[in-house]
Enzyme design. Sequence first.
Site, PDB file in Angstrom:
ATOM      1  N   SER A 414       0.825  -1.207   0.000  1.00 17.63           N
ATOM      2  CA  SER A 414       0.000   0.000   0.000  1.00 17.63           C
ATOM      3  C   SER A 414       0.855   1.252   0.000  1.00 17.63           C
ATOM      4  CB  SER A 414      -0.917   0.004   1.222  1.00 17.63           C
ATOM      5  OG  SER A 414      -0.145  -0.082   2.394  1.00 17.63           O
ATOM      6  N   HIS A 435      -2.651  -2.751  -5.799  1.00 11.33           N
ATOM      7  CA  HIS A 435      -3.033  -2.356  -4.444  1.00 11.33           C
ATOM      8  C   HIS A 435      -4.547  -2.487  -4.264  1.00 11.33           C
ATOM      9  CE1 HIS A 435      -3.460   1.035  -1.258  1.00 11.33           C
ATOM     10  NE2 HIS A 435      -3.500  -0.147  -0.704  1.00 11.33           N
ATOM     11  N   GLU A 447      -5.637   0.098  -7.189  1.00 12.15           N
ATOM     12  CA  GLU A 447      -4.558   0.956  -7.716  1.00 12.15           C
ATOM     13  C   GLU A 447      -3.556   0.055  -8.418  1.00 12.15           C
ATOM     14  OE1 GLU A 447      -3.621   4.978  -5.191  1.00 12.15           O
ATOM     15  OE2 GLU A 447      -3.194   3.104  -4.186  1.00 12.15           O
ATOM     16  N   ASN A 485      -2.907   6.798  -0.671  1.00 13.65           N
ATOM     17  CA  ASN A 485      -2.304   6.956   0.654  1.00 13.65           C
ATOM     18  C   ASN A 485      -1.375   8.156   0.727  1.00 13.65           C
ATOM     19  OD1 ASN A 485      -3.707   4.955   1.910  1.00 13.65           O
ATOM     20  ND2 ASN A 485      -2.178   3.369   1.552  1.00 13.65           N
TER      21      ASN A 485
END
Length: 703
Positions: A414, A435, A447, A485
């Site tokens: 991540s 991800h 992702e 993130n």
Amino acid sequence: MNPLIHYHVDAELALIGLARPPVNALGQPLRAALLEACEQAQADPAVRAIVLYGANGLFSAGADISEFGTQASCAAPDLPGLLQRLTSMDKPLVAALGKLALGGGLELALACGYRIGEPGTRVGLPEINLGLLPGAGGTQRLPRLIGARQALDLILAGTPVNSETALRLGILDRVAKHADALLDEACAFARELLGDRAAARPDVPYPDPAGGLPDDFFEHFLEANAPRWKSRLAPRLVLDALQAACRWPLTEGLAHEQVLFKQAEDSRQSAALRHVFFAEREAAKVPWIEADLPLRPICKVAVIGAGTMGGGIAMNFANAGIPVILLERQQDALDRGIAQINRNYANSVKRGKLAPEQLEQRTTLISGTLDYADLRDVDLVIEAVFEKLEIKQEVFRTLDEVCKPGAILATNTSSLDVDRIAAVTSRPHDVIGLHFFSPANVMRLLEVVNGRQTAADVLATTLKLGRTIGKLPVVSGVCFGFIGNRMLEPYAREAHRLVLEGASPAQVDNVLTGLDLNMGVLSMLDLAGIDVNFLVRDANRTAINHDDSYCRLGDELYALGRYGQKTGRGFYLYDDRERQEDYEVIALAERLAGELHIPRRPIDAQEIHDRCLFMLINEGIQLLDEGIALRASDIDLVWINGYGFPAHLGGPMHYAEQLGLDKVLRGIEHYRQTLGAYGEMWFQPAPLLARLVAAGKTRIERF
Ligand code: 3H9
């Protein structure tokens, strides 16, 4: 005849085929051509009935979405007017609904007296997903056809039903035996109608659509659903239109529907949702990948790690009929993982979401192993082990040894550097980041992290595969945290810092949920785990150049064992899932503020909004400038589908455009000046934002 229409007269029948690929969107040119063809059939004494069909098999996906918000949307003939004209013709119209009839496409069919589908036809009114309501008679004609309650459910759900359900509901009169027979059976139907001297339009089955509903049905319905609808406008307009269908004659109801539709079309929410519709289609396109690039076949997949994430990932493939093998180090961990998957499927059966035989099919597609040698023949491996670079690199060294040439090696990291993971293999071009978001069998976002050396066919194959397993893949470049993130970082930073400066966690979160986000950021951290957040932050402390101030709050919560919901305490206290403010957290914030010499003061909602949102937006713009995101709309998709940003705000980039880029820039500059050293350090406008504003641009684009 117009090229958008196929016109053919065959012994008393005019066959009118819609021919505007790919989906017969009812834009102005097709509307005009259709009206002309219908008028011709109406005027031709040799024609006694009309059959409308999709010349390429597919009937119609409705109004042309790209016309909304432009003059073309209501350019003559407008769709409501065209359909009104069809209902006044004295020859029976039969709509042959191949593949799908959605939105205005279904409304066109409802304006015909008779409808026949084929076994796979999907019909529905998905306008609500675009922040609209059916605006070409759907809210008035459907309740008269199937009753107000059923119509309301169908319109509010926005999901199409299959031909079997449509037949049962009474939307379809018949279903052809198979797709190839649709047009023939539609013609036979029309001839039967002529033989029976049937009326051009049969009487409606529900002249009183509200029949049987209590008088206060709509008031109660609104009350019960308002919390779930939050500030969404479209469901409320649908309810208003359905009420009109129940209370007024058709003509008045249709007029009212048009007023409501215009209101919806002009709304920011609909503009945002239309943006999301096109963004989802754009996300599938990667500028440097040719459409005809050969893809790698993916017939068998392996997942390393049978934890919650690995198990969830495996389920996606089994759900799509792709065999998947789960690898663990210890038998008990493998058994636990497989047992959890079986429990998840059993729960789906209990909730009626899965048939028992599907459970059987899916579980037999998932097998387990402790031996890497069993991964010899897989086409794709997804590693989902502990989030630590060295551990992941070790896994990839082994994969490099055992996997066949051409296998795609993916990491579910991540935040870690995909290139550094790829570098330990002899085939970095086969390595990519996939991800998944937790719970991986539920969350739609994927992702797809394109490494520096990832081959184009590896990227293209995983993008296609992502869609096959029902995900929304979005391409990201490599950087700390990728798109989602990395943007979470400054957004969460402001939330922490605001608590140090004097806001309570609930005050911060309430501003965000007040904007219709699913969750405030601090509640989200409590759900994801303060410990998880700490470990990621800790591993990246140097890389993301933290000043100490805001980290301290998270660090201390971690040290106190306040890991969030799982320990019953984090930013909040939890009693079951009920959240309460905790004065200990406020006291902790006061103490830390004292130690860090941060003055505490009352903080208002506007400041919370601007600081959290502007920092989120600023980071997104920076990501676009760096080329990590291919386009601003990709960033919107990540935040809508991975972080609960409301789709009716269009995602953070679209939201920024609606607020005004100059306003966002001014806000960032304001806090840069007023928040002392902290402001100086963190409130640095992204250079792209400054350039866009200086150039007078209102859209976020690379520039
Ligand atoms: C409405 O009808 C309002 C009325 O009540 C009142 C009016 C007054 N318009 O999704 P795909 C394009 S509102 C324009 O990749 P799939 C799409 O952009 C409308 N374009 O394929 C794409 O273009 P590109 C209510 C449309 O097989 C291409 O077609 N209807 C439209 O995965 C292929 O689409 C809806 O909300 C459209 N209506 O899915 C239905 N539809 O290749 C919306 C598609 O350039 N559409 N395009 O990227 C869908 O749900 C899916 O596209 C559909 C096909 C299921 C049809």
